[in-house]
Design an enzyme around this catalytic site. Structure first.
Site, short mmCIF file in Angstrom:
data_model
loop_
_atom_site.label_atom_id
_atom_site.label_comp_id
_atom_site.label_asym_id
_atom_site.label_seq_id
_atom_site.Cartn_x
_atom_site.Cartn_y
_atom_site.Cartn_z
N LYS A 88 1.08 -0.90 -0.12
CA LYS A 88 -0.29 0.17 -0.10
C LYS A 88 0.84 1.42 0.40
O LYS A 88 0.89 2.18 -0.96
CB LYS A 88 -0.94 0.09 0.96
CG LYS A 88 -2.01 -1.29 1.06
CD LYS A 88 -3.28 -1.07 2.05
CE LYS A 88 -4.12 -2.13 1.44
NZ LYS A 88 -5.19 -2.22 3.30
N LYS B 196 -4.95 -11.07 -5.12
CA LYS B 196 -5.87 -10.82 -3.95
C LYS B 196 -6.82 -10.33 -5.21
O LYS B 196 -7.67 -9.19 -5.51
CB LYS B 196 -5.24 -10.54 -2.65
CG LYS B 196 -6.57 -10.50 -2.06
CD LYS B 196 -5.91 -10.30 -0.40
CE LYS B 196 -6.37 -8.29 -0.56
NZ LYS B 196 -6.18 -7.89 0.84
N LYS C 222 -11.49 -5.64 -2.37
CA LYS C 222 -12.16 -4.60 -2.22
C LYS C 222 -11.87 -2.83 -2.65
O LYS C 222 -12.39 -2.25 -3.22
CB LYS C 222 -13.58 -3.95 -0.55
CG LYS C 222 -13.06 -4.02 0.39
CD LYS C 222 -14.02 -4.01 1.28
CE LYS C 222 -13.21 -4.78 2.52
NZ LYS C 222 -11.54 -3.79 3.50
P1 TYM Z 1 -10.34 -6.14 5.35
O1 TYM Z 1 -11.51 -5.29 5.54
O2 TYM Z 1 -9.43 -6.52 4.10
O3 TYM Z 1 -10.98 -7.67 4.77
C1 TYM Z 1 -11.59 -8.11 5.68
C2 TYM Z 1 -11.72 -9.86 5.85
O4 TYM Z 1 -11.75 -10.23 4.69
C3 TYM Z 1 -10.99 -11.17 4.51
N1 TYM Z 1 -10.54 -10.94 3.16
C4 TYM Z 1 -10.16 -12.39 2.87
N2 TYM Z 1 -10.44 -12.88 2.01
C5 TYM Z 1 -10.41 -14.43 1.56
N3 TYM Z 1 -10.06 -14.11 0.38
C6 TYM Z 1 -10.19 -12.48 0.57
N4 TYM Z 1 -9.82 -12.19 -1.04
C7 TYM Z 1 -10.13 -11.86 1.13
N5 TYM Z 1 -10.47 -10.52 1.61
C8 TYM Z 1 -10.03 -10.08 1.93
C9 TYM Z 1 -9.49 -10.50 5.25
O5 TYM Z 1 -8.29 -11.43 5.18
C10 TYM Z 1 -10.52 -10.00 6.37
O6 TYM Z 1 -10.22 -11.11 7.79
N6 TYM Z 1 -6.72 -5.42 8.80
C11 TYM Z 1 -8.42 -6.21 8.42
C12 TYM Z 1 -9.38 -5.58 9.78
C13 TYM Z 1 -9.10 -5.79 11.07
C14 TYM Z 1 -8.87 -6.72 11.33
C15 TYM Z 1 -9.12 -6.23 12.90
C16 TYM Z 1 -9.14 -8.14 11.81
C17 TYM Z 1 -8.91 -4.48 11.62
N7 TYM Z 1 -8.52 -4.64 13.12
C18 TYM Z 1 -8.71 -7.25 13.77
C19 TYM Z 1 -9.27 -9.08 12.45
C20 TYM Z 1 -8.96 -8.49 13.49
C21 TYM Z 1 -8.09 -6.00 6.99
O7 TYM Z 1 -8.38 -5.09 6.56
O8 TYM Z 1 -9.64 -6.55 6.85
#
Ligand code: TYM
Length: 332
Positions: free
Chosen positions: A112, A197, A200
């Protein structure tokens, strides 16, 4: 019973990757409200170039979609990160225990930061400290398990390191969490670029299935998915046939089969794509129907979030207070 915490960032519309990698794990377990906390992490959405009105809209939409996907407010706690001050209070303490080197090693930071640099926006300082805030999210609730997709595994590992170090230096304060990944579809790939990947925050559009895409749109995206050339029929090989492997993973995740075994049932890509499209449309149908109902009643969603924040605050406050005392800050 064990404590679970996970979060989702309102930086874009929720995707099939979010659903199969994370959200579906959240809704299938049987919980008590104090045992399962799910958070719309809006503060994390501010780490890259953002539009205030859009973050607001996407936060509300993410909460609505999580309820539509089956999170039951009677059995779990759903809330918005910025509504509970404990997260940022704890993040500062953790910043005093993590190092610059550790954070610069994070894969997502490198990717990023490179993107922000190229676009000339500059890299927000919060992008570097992002995983520390995420560690605070998890540690404030003494979570034992963090159900996430594969891309968040490294951040959960860092959270473990931070927790262990804090406990060793300042006395036992935090529960050491672990990431739990789904057996299949822990990393759903972009349909147009199956080596990256499905995300979003990317804007390739055509390769991303959004949870609110209409059936016709889902079908079109799946039918146009990039597949791999090569003969020998349909094979499951993530390295040499990433496009087909991704479709088989998605199908397996939707129907409950094994991706390699499913491959044997197909002799061509066309039939596979049709079945994947059908499976995804069926998977999303109930979520979309429920979303349409809930979107008409925003007051209901707000009430869930308000109650969730109240409960979350009560759980987090004593833990964060304990950390303040342990690290040497004077009791007020
Ligand atoms: P985020 O918002 O990018 O994604 C949310 C969840 O979706 C999963 N994910 C995927 N799994 C499989 N294939 C994909 N293409 C895919 N894209 C996204 C992510 O692994 C995630 O579980 N940093 C985190 C948010 C966060 C968080 C936390 C998560 C902030 N604090 C504490 C767990 C615990 C994030 O950006 O997820």
């Amino acid at each position: 019973t064990k404590r679970i915490f996970s979060g989702i960032k309102p930086t874009g519309h929720l995707t099939l990757g979010n659903y199969l990698g994370a959200v579906r794990q959240w809704v299938t377990a049987e919980y008590e409200p104090e045992c399962a906390l799910f958070c719309v992490v809006d503060l994390h959405a501010l780490t890259v170039e953002h539009e205030p009105a859009r973050v607001r809209r996407l936060s509300r939409q993410a909460a609505t979609l999580l309820l539509a996907a089956g999170l039951d407010p009677a059995r779990c706690t759903l809330f918005v990160q910025s509504h509970v001050d404990e997260h940022t209070r704890l993040a500062y303490l953790l910043e005093c225990t993590a190092t610059d080197g550790e954070l610069r090693r994070m894969i997502q930071y490198k990717e990023k930061a490179a993107r922000a640099q190229v676009s000339g926006e500059g890299v927000r300082l919060s992008l570097l400290t992002y995983p520390v805030l995420m560690a605070a999210d998890i540690l404030a609730y003494e979570a034992q398990e963090v159900p996430v997709g594969e891309d968040q595994q490294q951040h959960v590992e860092l959270t473990r390191d931070i927790a262990v170090r804090f406990n060793q230096r300042y006395g036992h304060t935090f529960t050491v969490p672990r990431a739990t990944l789904p057996a299949v579809a822990a990393r759903v790939m972009d349909l147009q670029d199956p080596t990256s990947k499905m995300g979003k925050s990317h804007d390739s559009g055509a390769g991303i299935v959004y949870l609110l895409d209409e059936p016709g749109v889902v079908r079109k995206k799946v039918m146009r998915a990039v597949t791999d050339s090569g003969d020998g029929g349909v094979l499951y090989d993530r390295r040499t046939r990433p496009g087909v492997a991704n479709l088989l993973d998605i199908l397996a995740a939707c129907t409950g089969g094994d991706p390699a075994a499913l491959a044997d049932g197909y002799s061509g890509y066309g039939a596979l794509k049709r079945d994947v499209a059908d499976a995804v449309v069926e998977l999303l149908r109930p979520v979309q129907e429920r979303h349409a109902e809930l979107a008409g009643d925003p007051a209901q969603v707000e009430k869930v979030l308000r109650e969730g924040a109240g409960r979350a605050r009560e759980l987090a406050r004593p833990v964060v207070d304990r950390a303040y005392r342990a690290i040497g800050l004077l009791e007020p």
